[in-house]
Design an enzyme around this catalytic site. Structure first.
Site, PDB file in Angstrom:
ATOM      1  N   GLU A 114       0.864  -1.178   0.000  1.00  0.00           N
ATOM      2  CA  GLU A 114       0.000   0.000   0.000  1.00  0.00           C
ATOM      3  C   GLU A 114       0.895   1.220   0.000  1.00  0.00           C
ATOM      4  OE1 GLU A 114      -1.092   0.841   4.612  1.00  0.00           O
ATOM      5  OE2 GLU A 114      -2.262  -0.696   3.588  1.00  0.00           O
ATOM      6  N   ASN A 119       2.162   9.848  -3.207  1.00  0.00           N
ATOM      7  CA  ASN A 119       3.564   9.477  -3.369  1.00  0.00           C
ATOM      8  C   ASN A 119       3.816   9.064  -4.831  1.00  0.00           C
ATOM      9  OD1 ASN A 119       6.188   8.550  -3.162  1.00  0.00           O
ATOM     10  ND2 ASN A 119       5.832   7.470  -1.233  1.00  0.00           N
ATOM     11  N   TYR A 126       6.747   1.436  -8.474  1.00  0.00           N
ATOM     12  CA  TYR A 126       5.962   0.204  -8.327  1.00  0.00           C
ATOM     13  C   TYR A 126       5.335  -0.217  -9.662  1.00  0.00           C
ATOM     14  CZ  TYR A 126       6.491   1.076  -3.323  1.00  0.00           C
ATOM     15  OH  TYR A 126       7.007   1.293  -2.070  1.00  0.00           O
TER      16      TYR A 126
END
Length: 158
Positions: A114, A119, A126
């Protein structure tokens, strides 16, 4: 730049209680120093627990820290931090790739994490390594923030 071969799986090499305490303190200090706004800082006691747990894998050097929990064929990336002085050098991306490779060799099939919807840098990293958004926790991050931030749940199939 970080030498990723120096990232080690601490639970497999730490053998006595004194080492656990010393290393837990070092991990706590690193995490609390570089965690955004002190938000969700993991305590020294929590670090000690992770070190003793056979379900947790810790990757740490002077530039970065990552903690992963593994249960059967699933894993969760609990934290991934890079010292701000060493960001934008692909250290986090390379570390994450190495972690995913390590998890694959251990028969893990799915990795969750998570991350704050604010961000953007982390989201790019990711997504670059194959994580996809699979859920949202509205107003999840509230500590030390004037406005709550949503947590995006992400999943990577290995």
């Amino acid at each position: 730049m970080s030498n990723l071969q120096n990232h080690i799986n601490l639970p497999k090499i730490v053998s006595n209680e004194k080492n656990f305490s010393d290393i837990a303190k070092t991990l706590y200090e690193f995490h609390s120093l570089y965690m955004k706004n002190g938000q969700d800082t993991l305590s020294e006691r929590t670090m000690h627990f992770y070190l003793k747990s056979c379900n947790h894998h810790i990757y740490f050097d002077e530039y970065s820290l990552a903690i992963v929990q593994v249960v059967d064929i699933e894993a969760e990336l609990i934290t991934l931090l890079v010292d701000p002085n060493f960001r934008n050098k692909k250290i986090g991306t390379k570390l994450l790739g190495k972690i995913l490779q390590h998890l694959t060799s251990g028969n893990v099939k799915k990795v969750f994490l998570e991350v704050s919807n604010k961000n953007i840098v982390a989201l790019r990293v990711y997504e670059k390594v194959g994580f996809q958004k699979c859920g949202v926790r509205k107003n999840y991050y509230t500590r030390n923030l004037t406005t709550p931030e949503d947590a995006l749940i992400m999943l990577c199939y290995l």
